[in-house]
Design an enzyme around this catalytic site. Structure first.
Site, short mmCIF file in Angstrom:
data_model
loop_
_atom_site.label_atom_id
_atom_site.label_comp_id
_atom_site.label_asym_id
_atom_site.label_seq_id
_atom_site.Cartn_x
_atom_site.Cartn_y
_atom_site.Cartn_z
N ARG A 1 0.84 -1.21 0.00
CA ARG A 1 0.00 0.00 0.00
C ARG A 1 0.88 1.25 0.00
NH1 ARG A 1 -1.59 1.99 4.53
NH2 ARG A 1 -2.12 0.00 5.50
N TYR B 1 -15.54 19.49 -13.70
CA TYR B 1 -16.04 18.12 -13.76
C TYR B 1 -17.13 17.94 -12.69
CZ TYR B 1 -16.02 13.05 -13.41
OH TYR B 1 -16.40 11.73 -13.37
N ASP C 1 -6.79 20.85 -12.90
CA ASP C 1 -7.18 19.54 -13.42
C ASP C 1 -6.76 19.53 -14.89
OD1 ASP C 1 -8.49 17.36 -14.60
OD2 ASP C 1 -10.17 17.45 -13.19
N LYS D 1 -8.35 8.72 -18.54
CA LYS D 1 -8.69 9.31 -19.82
C LYS D 1 -7.51 9.18 -20.80
CE LYS D 1 -12.37 10.11 -17.45
NZ LYS D 1 -12.61 11.31 -16.68
C1 LIG Z 1 -13.11 11.72 -15.47
C2 LIG Z 1 -12.65 13.00 -14.87
C3 LIG Z 1 -12.39 13.11 -13.50
C4 LIG Z 1 -12.63 11.96 -12.53
O1 LIG Z 1 -11.77 10.89 -12.75
P1 LIG Z 1 -12.13 9.34 -12.46
O2 LIG Z 1 -10.92 8.64 -12.91
O3 LIG Z 1 -13.38 9.02 -13.20
O4 LIG Z 1 -12.35 9.24 -10.97
C5 LIG Z 1 -11.91 14.31 -13.03
N1 LIG Z 1 -11.72 15.37 -13.85
C6 LIG Z 1 -11.98 15.31 -15.16
C7 LIG Z 1 -11.74 16.51 -16.02
C8 LIG Z 1 -12.44 14.13 -15.72
O5 LIG Z 1 -12.72 14.07 -17.04
#
Ligand SMILES: *Cc1c(COP(=O)(O)O)cnc(C)c1O
Length: 378
Positions: free
Chosen positions: A51, A103, A175, A200
């Site tokens: 972990r 988001y 982000d 993504k």
């Molecule tokens: C998908 C996404 C998230 C969240 O991420 P997960 O891997 O689904 O928890 C946060 N910010 C943006 C811009 C996203 O597209």
């Protein structure tokens, strides 16, 4: 090497070295949850328990840190877990200023989750620096910016937001999921943290959920994030880290090809009689175009379009696509189309006729033909 290797080189080599015990070129997956102690009880090799650290996770963190030009990085089991670690690393009860069309899961964390621990949030159009300055309070600890934003693809000025946040004793987190470090490096523009949903573009194949926080400085704030990773325990599996490191090698070529396709598709949609409005920062008419040119290298591969008509017309277009897959998420090799307001749910400000496209790696002409037949109707 005298100079720092360039991005494409880092994507292939950062965090990787041939295995000294076997000579294997491809990295191994270390599934072991525990590691042997030295005779003196220590852990000279740096690993004690799965972990707290795993060799594959350490490699992934090094690679992401190199690509974002940071000092330290922490990988999480999802983008959402990475986001939560940033909020929880702020003093309890802090006030957060966040991009108004951030988001939707991030908005939910602020309004429905960390709000229970006394955190508060103001959602502001972060394109407007004056509005951000006015939203500051004595207890504002963090500015959370998403640029390009989701789904309107609005561009906020990272350098200006960093200066403002720092002048007011706060930190700036960006982000960077939509842009990726290939297109935008927030830390170079003054941000303190770059946050990713590695689910993504970084994963890029729609087969792994993950997240990461990369810090410009390996400081006390990053130590708190590291503590949430170790002791909070939202860590990615060894296999997920391996998949992500493997995908990083092709990130620059995937992103550039996807960007090129998106630019052509956006230009095509912008002229289409059945499209009321196309949102893409690379279009000449996009209000963020000039700023995007200065802080991004390319304009990303996300395109939003407002179909002429309303919700029913938009849903019908999405229903008619054959190549675009109707699904949420983004950044994979396959192109996706999504009616955004219905996934965001009640209270969203996303227009009902908006469809969001994630452009994949199919031939752009095939994608354009598919959109034309879907928009044209029967
Ligand atoms: C998908 C996404 C998230 C969240 O991420 P997960 O891997 O689904 O928890 C946060 N910010 C943006 C811009 C996203 O597209």
């Amino acid at each position: 090497m005298a100079t720092k290797p360039r991005t494409d080189t880092l994507a292939v080599h950062a965090g990787r070295a041939a295995d000294v015990s076997t000579g294997a070129v491809a990295p191994a997956i270390h599934l072991s949850t525990t590691f042997v102690r030295d005779e003196d009880g220590g852990y000279a090799r740096g690993y004690d328990y799965g972990r707290t650290a795993n060799p594959g996770r350490a490699s992934l963190e090094q690679a992401l840190t190199a690509l974002e030009n940071g000092e330290a990085g922490a990988a999480f089991s999802s983008g959402t877990a990475a986001t939560l670690a940033v909020f929880q690393a702020m003093p309890p009860g802090s006030h957060v200023i966040a991009t108004d069309d951030c988001y939707h899961g991030t908005r939910k964390q602020l309004t429905e989750l960390v709000s229970d621990w006394g955190y508060s949030a103001s959602f502001v159009d972060t394109r407007d620096i004056e509005a951000v300055a006015e939203a500051f309070r004595d207890d504002t600890a963090l500015v959370w910016v998403e640029t390009p934003s989701n789904p309107s693809l609005a561009i906020s000025d990272l350098a200006a937001l960093a200066s403002l946040a720092h002048a007011r004793g706060a930190v700036l987190a960006c982000d960077n999921t939509f842009a990726t470090p290939i297109v935008q490096r927030p830390l170079d523009l003054g941000a303190d943290m770059a946050v990713h949903s590695t689910t993504k573009y970084i994963g890029g194949h729609s087969d792994v959920i993950g997240g990461a926080v990369i810090a410009r400085d390996d400081n006390a704030l990053f130590e708190r994030i590291r503590r949430f990773q170790h002791t909070g325990g939202a860590v990615p599996s060894a296999f997920d880290c391996w998949l992500l490191l493997r995908s990083l090698a092709t990130l620059p070529v995937r992103v550039r090809a996807q960007n090129a396709g998106a630019a052509r598709i956006a230009a095509h949609l912008d002229q289409h009689p059945r499209v009321e409005r196309t949102l893409y920062p690379g279009l000449a008419g996009h209000p963020g175009r000039a700023l995007a040119e200065t802080q991004m290298d390319g304009f990303g591969a996300m395109v939003s379009l407002c179909v002429s008509g309303g919700r029913d017309e938009a849903m019908a277009v999405a229903a008619r696509t054959r190549l675009f897959t109707r699904a949420t998420s983004l950044g994979g090799v396959e192109s996706l189309i999504e009616h955004r307001a219905s996934i965001e749910g009640p209270g969203t400000s996303t227009p009902d006729n908006l469809l969001r496209l994630s452009i994949g790696l199919e031939h752009t002409d095939d994608l354009i033909e598919d959109l034309d037949q879907a928009l044209g109707g029967d």
